[in-house]
Every structure is written in structure tokens, then in C-alpha cells.
Write an enzyme that holds these catalytic residues in place. Structure first.
Site, PDB file in Angstrom:
ATOM      1  N   GLU A 277       0.806  -1.295  -0.099  1.00 11.88           N
ATOM      2  CA  GLU A 277       0.133  -0.063   0.097  1.00 11.88           C
ATOM      3  C   GLU A 277       0.838   1.265  -0.025  1.00 11.88           C
ATOM      4  OE1 GLU A 277      -0.924   0.287   4.834  1.00 11.88           O
ATOM      5  OE2 GLU A 277      -2.394  -0.924   3.378  1.00 11.88           O
TER       6      GLU A 277
ATOM      7  N   ARG B  57      -7.135  -7.741  20.878  1.00  9.85           N
ATOM      8  CA  ARG B  57      -6.538  -8.229  22.163  1.00  9.85           C
ATOM      9  C   ARG B  57      -6.097  -7.097  22.956  1.00  9.85           C
ATOM     10  NH1 ARG B  57      -1.425  -6.280  20.588  1.00  9.85           N
ATOM     11  NH2 ARG B  57      -0.853  -6.556  18.431  1.00  9.85           N
TER      12      ARG B  57
END
Lengths: 172, 506
Positions: free
Chosen positions: B208, B300
Site C-alpha cells: 500500500e 487483544r
């Protein structure tokens, strides 16, 4: 009495002028220093200089590394780490930074050998990829030359400061 | 309201992790009256995480795959020990959907989100597609399945350089490469794939656009299974070396309140959109013009979660446990505010003056900073060995104060007290970063470290600093703590005493 200490891998000359249990007087880099020991407690050393300036130094003697006779200490002054070494007998000279000798910078695993013996390489060309602590490190040639010998294969475990590869430098 | 309305009290948690995070989770469990089971590798039996749980189980002496990544074995241990929940910490199996399924199928609560959202957010390609659907801004790039070298190279040329190659399954900077020139693309691609394969068992990558002056800003989110979707404000984590964060702070010095609220609002939009449950982090890239792009979501607990805890007063592990129990959160969004300023500095076993090479060895003594608003999350104690097997992070120093300037000076003072005698660490390097004017002014882009490489070089000790160490060296030859009897003999026969007696005789 003159003493040589290696501090952070640099050699330093100290001229000890007087040493008593709680007072030291010495000269180094053309300056004279005098300190008094206030107290030492669990590695914390409190010193006072001639201007009554207080300073705290942490100091620890380090365990001997297996197979080495070099004694070492770790001092911390003002948040700065200073590693002292007093070389014992039989310490080998490091080959690092010598043209053509490529050493492993740390213990790790060879995950790729990018060159073959006899191959010509340019300076900064990737030679070997090592992995340690889950990160890759590419070993690049420190000179232009010909690969004389590759000491390890893919998958081999290597120690720190072990010669990985030898190059015969060529002159332009 | 969600279908899960019955709550279940957790009595015993197995912690499927190691180091500082295992110890940190144990602390909260103890406060909540929950028993803990720790895990450890045979070589780690002297480390705090092997000792501080109510029980601890040795996973043997195998590789990571046989120990901390061995999901079957971990579930087996949890069943054997009667644990009713597993906390995965960060790294290892924390974002492994298959593991979370395995845990739940065994009738054990997994302290983390549902497997489907983990799978979705864990795949950088799929997660971006989902975000596009939710109307969340993302960076231009190729996130597809075609992984042929020549095809990716063409895509790279379309996006233009510089660009970023990233492991689809990745995180923590592993399997990530920035490429500045077309000529270096293939070499970087291969290297990223190998690292990705070794770290995650999957070598798929995406490419990207690389934003030149980015900041890394992330928003802490927390959702219960009762449709509560909250945010706990942002953290700025722009100070990174080799794509790994080393200094983080909250609040970000770059955000005006409007932009902060906008970024937090989008974060909550995401958690609502994917029906998230548990604690998570929405990572953004912030461009200089104030536009921000979704980067990824971590499903998480983050390494840097303590700074959020310091500014909000929320114990994130406690909240995670409450959510896993099926309870509502113990506060409302409107109760949350960002108070004061917190900074985290990560202490690594590495040599910043030698290209951040990891350093290994024995820690003679650990020295912890103390003081109000000072927290030190540490995974090692006196006499422990640091090996090449694991991440080189030793500890985290977290300092809180009323305002940013005071938080910076508190961090600087506390760093001086951080000690890992016997090891080379990045402590002084962190001090140098905090001393820079740009840091003080909050001019912190993710290329802060390369930009300031020269300023951050070690200027070497002053003569006065050397003199103090020399004085200490000769005045206290016996300062050795932890000297073995053999070493004591050596010491008496060796240099220090020799030197003293020679001196007196001369």
C-alpha cells in the site's frame, strides 16, 4: 601507578595517585580528581567530590562468561551505562571490522545464504540472512571482493561474533 | 440485547503467555480473587511469570511451536487444572481464531472476542474490505489474492513509491518492509515473506501507499456482549524503531478535541458494525492534513495498554474478564475521561548504537523505579537470563502526571533508575529521545527515529562521568553482589585486590 581500563570498548589510561579505603585521588585526561566514599550499599555507591558535590554510582561485578578470562563490571553514572573490562590472559583479538571477515553480530540462525563460494560481490551486497529474536538481520559485505569461504549453511545455529564468511578483497 | 444473557463467574484463569504481560494479568486476577495458572518453558523456570501464579505448568523444552504456540497442549493443561478461562495476553495465540474456537469447544471461556471477528480483523485484506463497507477511510493499495512477484511489482508501480509491504496475517513489525525504489522491490518482498512465514506460518502479503509524514494514533475500544460499545480515547505510538513502538503516550499531542472525538467515534462505529466483544484497538494513520485512515484492528490487549489505564483509571484486564463472564461493563461512556498525561517507554535488550541488535545475557540485578504515578511492568528478576528465543522487550516504564511536560520529566528521572545490570539495553537511547526538542514539542511522526538519527547518536560519556565510575571501581572492589564463591576467590587473587595491595606496597 598507571592503570589501563577498557570502558565501553575504549581503552582509558588512569594514573592512580593515592588510594585509601574511603578516598581516591587520580589523574586522567590531564585532569586531577579526588573523591570520598560516603557509603556503599547493595551496589549503590555514594561519592562526594572536593566541592561537596554528591553523586551516586551503581556498580555491579558481572559473572565471568564461560571460556573467557575477561573480568567485567557494569557501572551506571547519571543514567549512563559504562561497561568496564580488564582483559585477562589469552583473550583473542576480534576480527570484526577487518575487510573480508564477516562476523555474526549476535547468536542466531542462518535462514538464507545468498552467495556461493567463488562469487564476486560488491560492497554492501547482502550475503547471509540471520534470524534472532524473531527479527531478520541481513549481513552485507564490508568490501568488494570474491567469496572465499562460507562457513555455515541454511538452518545452522551460530554464536555471536563467529566468522560467517570470508571474502578476498579486490582493489578497484 | 445479545443472546448471551447468563453470566458465569470465572474462578481460575490460565494465562497462555509469558514475561511481563503474564505477570500483569496475574496481578489483576489476584485483586479479583481469581486463581491463576501460569505456563513456562523449561529454560524459564526462574522467571517471574513461572513463579507468581498460584500454579504453574512447564511446557517442556521444545520450540515455540511445541510450547507457547501449542494450542492443543495449552487447552489440555487448562482442563487438567480446572481453569474456567484462558487469557492469551498479546502475541502468541492471542489473535488465533482457531485456538479461541478450540478453547470454547472445550467448555472454557476465551478472554477475547468471538472467533469470527478475530478471523475478519486478523486478515488485513478482508478487514479493509469490511471497513470500506462500513464507510471507514482506508489507504490505497493492493490487498488481493494474486501473490505473483511480477503482478505485485506491477501493482507497486501503479501505487507508486515509496510503498509498504506487509504480512497479511502480521503485526509487531514482523514481515513488514518499506520500499523506496523499484529495484529493491523483489528483494524486500522475499525478505518480508520469509519473516511472515516464520512468524505467522503464512507468507501472504499486501502492499500500500506509504504516507510520508504519518502519525500512528490508535483508539482503545471496549465492548460487552450487551451491546455496549465504548472507547477509552487514543494513544499516540509514533515513536518506532524498525516498525516497532518504543515510546507511547496518551493523550496525543497532535489532536485537537474535535479530531479526537471524530477518531473515537469512527472506532465505536467499527465495533458496533462488527458486533465486537471485549477489548481491542483500532489503529489509524494520521496524515499531516488531519485526514486519518484505518490501519488495522488488534483484537487483544496491547503492549501499551497501561497508558490508557493511567489516564482513564480503568483496569483493562479486569474489564476483559467481566466481559468474558458475560457481564455488563461497570461504567458508562460518559463516566470516562482522559485525566492528565501518561507516557510508556519500552525497555529492550538491544544495542541502539549498533543498529538495534538484540543483546543477550545474564541480568545480575534488576532495578525498578519508584514514585507516585510510576509503574514498572517487568518480566525479569535478578539472576535471570535473556535468550534469543523471545522478543527482546524486558519491561515497560509507565509514568503519569498532571500534564505532558511533567510526565516527560518524570519519565526521564525514572529511566535513570531503570537498571538491568549486566545487559546492554536501550534505556539511554530512550532518554536521548525524550531530551529532543521535537519530542518536547510533540513533533512526533513515525519516521522520528530515522529523521533524528544523528541527534540520537551516542555522544559518549563526559570525563566527569568516567571519573565517577573510575572512583567507584577502585574504592569498592567488593561491590559484587551475587558473586559465586569461585569468583570471590578470583577477585581476591585477581585485579582489584592485587591492585590495592600492589599500590600500598609501592
Amino acid at each position: 601507578m598507571k592503570k589501563t581500563i577498557i570502558i565501553n570498548e575504549k581503552s582509558i589510561e588512569v594514573d592512580l595517585l593515592d588510594l585509601r579505603p574511603e578516598e581516591i585521588h587520580f589523574e586522567f585526561e590531564g585532569e586531577k580528581y579526588k573523591f570520598n566514599l560516603q557509603i556503599e550499599n547493595c551496589g549503590k555507591i555514594f561519592l562526594k567530590d572536593t566541592n561537596e558535590q554528591n553523586s551516586e554510582v551503581c556498580g555491579y561485578k558481572l559473572p565471568l562468561k564461560s571460556g573467557m578470562t575477561t573480568k567485567s563490571w557494569h557501572y551506571i553514572v547519571n543514567g549512563r551505562d559504562l561497561f568496564f573490562e580488564l582483559a585477562g590472559r589469552g583473550k583473542k583479538k576480534k576480527k570484526s571490522d577487518q575487510e573480508g571477515h564477516m562476523l555474526s553480530p549476535m547468536p542466531g540462525q542462518v535462514i538464507k545464504v545468498l552467495v556461493k563460494e567463488g562469487q564476486e560481490v560488491n560492497k554492501n551486497e547482502p550475503l547471509i540472512v540471520l534470524e534472532a529474536m524473531k527479527m531478520e538481520h541481513t549481513i552485507r559485505s564490508n568490501c568488494k571482493g570474491m567469496v572465499k569461504k562460507v562457513f555455515f549453511d541454511q538452518g545452522d545455529l551460530v554464536g555471536g561474533e563467529v566468522e560467517l564468511l570470508e571474502l578476498v578483497p579486490t582493489k578497484d | 440485547m445479545n443472546s448471551k444473557t447468563t453470566s458465569r463467574k470465572i474462578k481460575k484463569v490460565l494465562i497462555a503467555n509469558r514475561g511481563e504481560i503474564a505477570v500483569r494479568i496475574m496481578e489483576t486476577c489476584q485483586l479479583m480473587g481469581i486463581k491463576t495458572v501460569g505456563l513456562y518453558h523449561l529454560e524459564e523456570k526462574e522467571l517471574p511469570h513461572s513463579l507468581l501464579g498460584d500454579e504453574s505448568v512447564c511446557l517442556g523444552e521444545g520450540s515455540l511451536h511445541d510450547t507457547y504456540l501449542n494450542g492443543d497442549k495449552i487447552v489440555e493443561v487448562a482442563l487438567e487444572k480446572g481453569a474456567d478461562a484462558i487469557h492469551p495476553g498479546y502475541g502468541f495465540l492471542s489473535e488465533n481464531a482457531a485456538f479461541s474456537k478450540k478453547v470454547r469447544e472445550a467448555g472454557i471461556l476465551f478472554i477475547g472476542p468471538q472467533a469470527e471477528t478475530m478471523t475478519l480483523m486478523g486478515d488485513k485484506t478482508e478487514s479493509k474490505k469490511a471497513m470500506e463497507k462500513l464507510g471507514v477511510p482506508i489507504i490505497p493499495g493492493y490487498h488481493g489474492d494474486n501473490q505473483e512477484d511480477s503482478f505485485l511489482k506491477e501493482e507497486a508501480q501503479k501505487i507508486g513509491y515509496p510503498l509498504l509491504i506487509k504480512a497479511s496475517a502480521g503485526g509487531g513489525g514482523k514481515g513488514m518492509r518499506v520500499v523506496y525504489e523499484d529495484d529493491l522491490f523483489i528483494e524486500s518482498l522475499e525478505s518480508a515473506r520469509r519473516e511472515a512465514h516464520n512468524a505467522f506460518g503464512n507468507d501472504k502479503v499486501l502492499i500500500e501507499k506509504y504516507i510520508e509524514n504519518p502519525r500512528h494514533i490508535e483508539v482503545q475500544v471496549l465492548s460487552s456482549c450487551h451491546g455496549e460499545h465504548f472507547h477509552l480515547f487514543e494513544r499516540e505510538c509514533s515513536i518506532q524503531r524498525r516498525h516497532q513502538k518504543i515510546i507511547e503516550e496518551s493523550p496525543s499531542p497532535a489532536l485537537e478535541n474535535d479530531l479526537r472525538l471524530e477518531m473515537c467515534k469512527v472506532a465505536v462505529q467499527i465495533t458496533e458494525g462488527i458486533q465486537y466483544e471485549g477489548a481491542g484497538t483500532i489503529e489509524y494513520i494520521l496524515d499531516e492534513d488531519g485526514s486519518f485512515y484505518f490501519l488495522e484492528m488488534n483484537t487483544r490487549l496491547q503492549v501499551e495498554h497501561p497508558i490508557t489505564e493511567m489516564v482513564t483509571g480503568v483496569d483493562l484486564v479486569k474489564s476483559q474478564i467481566e466481559v468474558a463472564e458475560g457481564r455488563k461493563l461497570s461504567f458508562k461512556q460518559s463516566d470516562l475521561e482522559q485525566k492528565g498525561h501518561a507516557i510508556e517507554a519500552r525497555i529492550y535488550a538491544e544495542n541502539p548504537d549498533q543498529d538495534f541488535l538484540p543483546s543477550v545475557g545474564d541480568i545480575v540485578t534488576v532495578g525498578s523505579p519508584k514514585g507516585s504515578g510510576v509503574r514498572f511492568d517487568c518480566g525479569y528478576q535478578d539472576g535471570n537470563t535473556v535468550s534469543i528465543k523471545y522478543d527482546p522487550m524486558l519491561a515497560k516504564l509507565i509514568c503519569w502526571a498532571e500534564d505532558r511536560d511533567t510526565a516527560i520529566s518524570k519519565t526521564k528521572i525514572s529511566l535513570k533508575q531503570v537498571l538491568f545490570a549486566g545487559l546492554k539495553t536501550n534505556r539511554q537511547y530512550l532518554q536521548r529521545i525524550l531530551d529532543l526538542e521535537d519530542f518536547e514539542k510533540g513533533i512526533t511522526f513515525t519516521h522520528f527515529i530515522p529523521k533524528h538519527a544523528e541527534d540520537l547518536e551516542d555522544k559518549g560519556p563526559t570525563n566527569n562521568e568516567l571519573a565517577l565510575a573510575i572512583a567507584a571501581h577502585f574504592l569498592c572492589p567488593e561491590k559484587g553482589q551475587r558473586t559465586s564463591s569461585q569468583e570471590k576467590v578470583d577477585q581476591v587473587n585477581g585485579s582489584s585486590w592485587d591492585l590495592l595491595s600492589n599500590f600500598r606496597n609501592s
